[in-house]
Design an enzyme around this catalytic site. Structure first.
Site, PDB file in Angstrom:
ATOM      1  N   ALA A 231       6.305  95.249   4.621  1.00 30.58           N
ATOM      2  CA  ALA A 231       4.823  94.590   4.023  1.00 30.58           C
ATOM      3  C   ALA A 231       4.690  93.992   3.187  1.00 30.58           C
ATOM      4  CB  ALA A 231       3.874  96.291   3.776  1.00 30.58           C
ATOM      5  N   CYS A 282       8.395  82.769  10.830  1.00 28.76           N
ATOM      6  CA  CYS A 282       8.901  83.948  10.709  1.00 28.76           C
ATOM      7  C   CYS A 282      10.404  84.330  10.249  1.00 28.76           C
ATOM      8  CB  CYS A 282       9.457  84.154  12.258  1.00 28.76           C
ATOM      9  SG  CYS A 282      10.132  82.755  13.237  1.00 28.76           S
ATOM     10  N   ASP A 313      -1.301  94.018  23.010  1.00 30.64           N
ATOM     11  CA  ASP A 313      -1.713  95.348  22.564  1.00 30.64           C
ATOM     12  C   ASP A 313      -0.685  96.298  23.174  1.00 30.64           C
ATOM     13  OD1 ASP A 313      -1.072  94.714  25.026  1.00 30.64           O
ATOM     14  OD2 ASP A 313      -3.457  94.650  25.692  1.00 30.64           O
ATOM     15  N   ASP A 334      -1.756  87.598  24.016  1.00 34.13           N
ATOM     16  CA  ASP A 334      -0.284  87.561  24.085  1.00 34.13           C
ATOM     17  C   ASP A 334       0.338  86.331  24.553  1.00 34.13           C
ATOM     18  OD1 ASP A 334      -0.660  91.032  24.695  1.00 34.13           O
ATOM     19  OD2 ASP A 334      -0.354  90.021  26.619  1.00 34.13           O
ATOM     20  N   HIS A 340      11.983  84.493  17.962  1.00 39.94           N
ATOM     21  CA  HIS A 340      11.492  84.559  16.943  1.00 39.94           C
ATOM     22  C   HIS A 340      12.417  85.560  16.028  1.00 39.94           C
ATOM     23  CE1 HIS A 340       8.504  86.862  14.406  1.00 39.94           C
ATOM     24  NE2 HIS A 340       8.625  87.918  14.550  1.00 39.94           N
ATOM     25  N   ASP A 365       9.945  93.965  11.084  1.00 43.02           N
ATOM     26  CA  ASP A 365       9.576  92.722  10.822  1.00 43.02           C
ATOM     27  C   ASP A 365       8.586  92.510   9.837  1.00 43.02           C
ATOM     28  OD1 ASP A 365       9.109  90.207  12.098  1.00 43.02           O
ATOM     29  OD2 ASP A 365       8.401  90.893  13.828  1.00 43.02           O
ATOM     30  N   ASN A 405      11.775  93.084  25.610  1.00 43.63           N
ATOM     31  CA  ASN A 405      11.175  93.317  26.860  1.00 43.63           C
ATOM     32  C   ASN A 405      10.175  93.636  27.527  1.00 43.63           C
ATOM     33  OD1 ASN A 405      13.923  94.993  27.882  1.00 43.63           O
ATOM     34  ND2 ASN A 405      13.464  96.507  25.471  1.00 43.63           N
ATOM     35  N   THR A 428      10.891  89.353  34.837  1.00 44.08           N
ATOM     36  CA  THR A 428      11.176  90.504  33.985  1.00 44.08           C
ATOM     37  C   THR A 428      12.792  90.381  33.319  1.00 44.08           C
ATOM     38  OG1 THR A 428      12.254  91.442  35.622  1.00 44.08           O
ATOM     39  CG2 THR A 428      10.180  92.311  35.580  1.00 44.08           C
ATOM     40  N   GLU A 456      20.195  93.106  33.160  1.00 44.28           N
ATOM     41  CA  GLU A 456      18.179  93.186  34.248  1.00 44.28           C
ATOM     42  C   GLU A 456      18.516  93.025  35.254  1.00 44.28           C
ATOM     43  OE1 GLU A 456      14.788  92.672  32.121  1.00 44.28           O
ATOM     44  OE2 GLU A 456      15.169  91.898  30.616  1.00 44.28           O
TER      45      GLU A 456
HETATM   46  C1  LIG Z   1      -1.946  94.943  29.128  1.00 47.41           C
HETATM   47  O1  LIG Z   1      -3.725  95.407  28.283  1.00 47.41           O
HETATM   48  C2  LIG Z   1      -4.187  93.967  29.306  1.00 47.41           C
HETATM   49  C3  LIG Z   1      -5.207  93.992  27.818  1.00 47.41           C
HETATM   50  O2  LIG Z   1      -5.450  95.382  27.301  1.00 47.41           O
HETATM   51  C4  LIG Z   1      -4.831  94.286  29.887  1.00 47.41           C
HETATM   52  O3  LIG Z   1      -5.365  93.054  30.450  1.00 47.41           O
HETATM   53  C5  LIG Z   1      -3.243  94.108  31.812  1.00 47.41           C
HETATM   54  O4  LIG Z   1      -4.155  94.536  32.566  1.00 47.41           O
HETATM   55  C6  LIG Z   1      -2.184  94.905  30.993  1.00 47.41           C
HETATM   56  N1  LIG Z   1      -1.262  95.203  30.983  1.00 47.41           N
HETATM   57  C7  LIG Z   1      -0.609  96.580  32.419  1.00 47.41           C
HETATM   58  C8  LIG Z   1       0.527  95.937  32.783  1.00 47.41           C
HETATM   59  O5  LIG Z   1      -0.997  97.498  31.769  1.00 47.41           O
END
Ligand SMILES: *[C@@H]1O[C@H](CO)[C@@H](O)[C@H](O)[C@H]1NC(C)=O
Ligand SMILES: *[C@@H]1O[C@H](CO)[C@@H](O)[C@H](O)[C@H]1NC(C)=O
Ligand SMILES: *[C@@H]1O[C@H](CO)[C@@H](O)[C@H](O)[C@H]1NC(C)=O
Ligand SMILES: *[C@@H]1O[C@H](CO)[C@@H](O)[C@H](O)[C@H]1NC(C)=O
Ligand SMILES: *[C@@H]1O[C@H](CO)[C@@H](O)[C@H](O)[C@H]1NC(C)=O
Length: 460
Positions: A231, A282, A313, A334, A340, A365, A405, A428, A456
């Site tokens: 932090a 970074c 998210d 995203d 990174h 990180d 991942n 993936t 993978e």
């Molecule tokens: C991940 O979150 C985004 C934004 O909240 C959403 O649009 C997306 O559908 C989600 N993806 C999955 C695979 O759940």
């Protein structure tokens, strides 16, 4: 050191050179006593009169922080002879032993003091009490001890300790996954003012400002300390060291690529009254963090991940939205970075598993990306848990897991059904490749991808 001639404490010798040599801190200083916990250091006290055990004990009182107490492990009382009862609730109890080469008739006491392997790290004062007199004997610094098997940061291999604690020179990998190049980085963790820099860094953290007694007590724990350091390296939401900037102009400071070592940054932060140093990205955040960790005695290394996901998210999906004609693209925060850089710190995780399942390297990180418990910090997140996909455990596992991942998913947003979306492409394999760090004992690149992820499958 000569003390007042009126005192029963006439002279005290901390044998700084030989103690610092034995504690592998002579690289930092030969003027200040710096020891590692779980290991004894020697001290000679000369009294102005013979030492007579029947006169009552000589007490030594070691303490750290403003609100020290035995119950919090931030104060400890040692007595010679060992006649003073220690409170049963005392934590982190120091030990003292008198060497038989002492000469009591001359009042010369040769002592060996040991801070326990779970003592809080930091600045201590040592006070002597004898025959109603009290005397400040010395200030000293206690650090983590990767050489001590009882310490949570114990690292058994000598070459690894040499690399991850003692080495002041490093390599940081940059570029792209199929054109990897490295830059030299000077960690400078043993510059003399690092004591002052790192101690102030611990004191300026949020948790210390809020509850100094608890914070100083928690410095026994490398999990806690490394999270605090992650932090404090970035300047978001505290008086941290480095201010980030990802697009020019880099007004009022240097471009991130200007820096080639941590110490210039840390020194500027200290000299400017803890005003954030401009600017970093970074690899700067990670390298500065590595210096502070190595100084404190937590084994640490700098890691580069190519095609690194920043999944806002933390739902393991890097979402890109494409429009059906006539519909505007939906913006997504995203992103995938071509590379990174973060750090790994070496420690036990008894908070997660008693069998040591998650001990070892932990991702930390310091680049400010997402808040964790309301503060820009990240980790420690066990590399073993990332490999086995156990994302439910502390700290910030979903975010770190996604960095190596996440799937890249392209969505087609359609007009007719008002915003419903259809998955049109998923990759993936793209994220998290060729994860690299400097090898032990050489400047070669060590490919540690397999410690983070299994091979993978193909595209879906
Ligand atoms: C991940 O979150 C985004 C934004 O909240 C959403 O649009 C997306 O559908 C989600 N993806 C999955 C695979 O759940
Ligand atoms: C220690 O003190 C006791 C009582 O004051 C005295 O009898 C004894 O001779 C002293 N011993 C030495 C070694 O000075
Ligand atoms: C001092 O202690 C050492 C080790 O315990 C022992 O070998 C030695 O004989 C002792 N010397 C004296 C003078 O008691
Ligand atoms: C990782 O390295 C391999 C082998 O050198 C290379 O083929 C691949 O393209 C690299 N990955 C990325 C993302 O550049
Ligand atoms: C790194 O190792 C992974 C698998 O462990 C491999 O797929 C990849 O090609 C390697 N990359 C380089 C650049 O050697």
């Amino acid at each position: 050191m000569f003390l007042s001639c009126l005192s029963v404490f006439k002279e005290v010798d901390f044998h700084i050179k030989s103690n610092n040599l034995k504690h592998r801190t002579k690289e930092i200083s030969n003027k200040q006593l710096i020891v590692r916990r779980g290991q004894s250091f020697s001290l000679t006290i000369k009294l102005s009169r013979p030492f007579n055990i029947t006169d009552g004990p000589l007490l030594l009182h070691a303490s750290t922080g403003m609100y020290s107490s035995q119950e919090r492990g931030t104060a400890s009382i040692m007595s010679i002879p060992a006649s003073v009862a220690i409170s049963p609730s005392a934590k982190a109890v120091w030990k003292v032993e008198m060497d038989n080469s002492s000469s009591l008739e001359l009042g010369i006491l040769k002592l060996a003091l040991t801070p326990p392997a779970d003592a809080p790290i930091g600045e201590y004062i040592l006070v002597g009490h004898y025959k109603g007199e009290e005397q400040l004997l010395a200030m000293l610094v206690v650090l983590f001890n990767p050489w001590c098997p009882e310490d949570w940061v114990y690292l058994p291999d000598q070459e690894e300790r040499q690399e991850y604690v003692m080495n002041e020179k490093g390599k940081v990998f940059q570029g792209s996954g199929n054109y990897i190049h490295s830059m030299s980085w000077d960690f400078g963790q043993f510059e003399e003012d690092m004591v002052n820099i790192c101690m102030r860094l611990l004191d300026l953290n949020h948790k210390h400002q809020k509850d100094p007694a608890d914070d100083v007590s928690a410095r026994c724990n490398p999990i806690y300390v490394s999270r605090v350091v992650s932090a404090m390296i970035n300047s978001q939401d505290d008086r941290g060291v480095v201010q980030g900037r990802w697009v020019g102009p880099y007004i009022g400071g240097h471009t991130p690529s200007h820096w080639s070592g941590s110490h210039a940054i840390l020194r500027q932060w200290l000299r400017n009254g803890f005003y954030p140093v401009k600017y970093g990205q970074c690899w700067v955040f990670a390298s500065v963090m590595c210096s502070v960790m190595r100084f404190l005695g937590i084994p640490c290394r700098v890691i580069t991940n190519y095609q690194s996901a920043h999944d806002v998210d933390a739902n393991l999906s890097i979402d890109v939205y494409h429009a059906d004609y006539g519909v505007r693209e939906k913006p997504s925060r995203d992103s995938v970075w071509n590379y990174h850089v973060w750090t790994e710190g070496w420690m036990k995780r008894p908070d997660l598993s008693e069998e040591g399942k998650f001990d070892g390297w932990q991702v930390l990180d310091p680049t400010p990306q997402e808040k964790s418990d309301g503060v820009y910090c990240c980790g420690p997140a066990s590399v073993k848990a990332i490999l086995s996909g156990e994302t439910h455990i502390k700290y910030d596992m979903p975010f770190v897991y996604a960095e190596v991942n996440a799937d890249c998913v392209d969505w087609l947003v359609s007009e007719q059904t008002d915003g419903t979306k259809k998955k049109i492409w998923a990759d993936t394999k793209r994220v998290g490749q060729n994860i690299s760090t400097k090898s032990v004992g050489s400047n070669k690149r060590n490919n540690i991808t397999s410690s983070y992820k299994h091979e993978e499958g193909g595209f879906t």
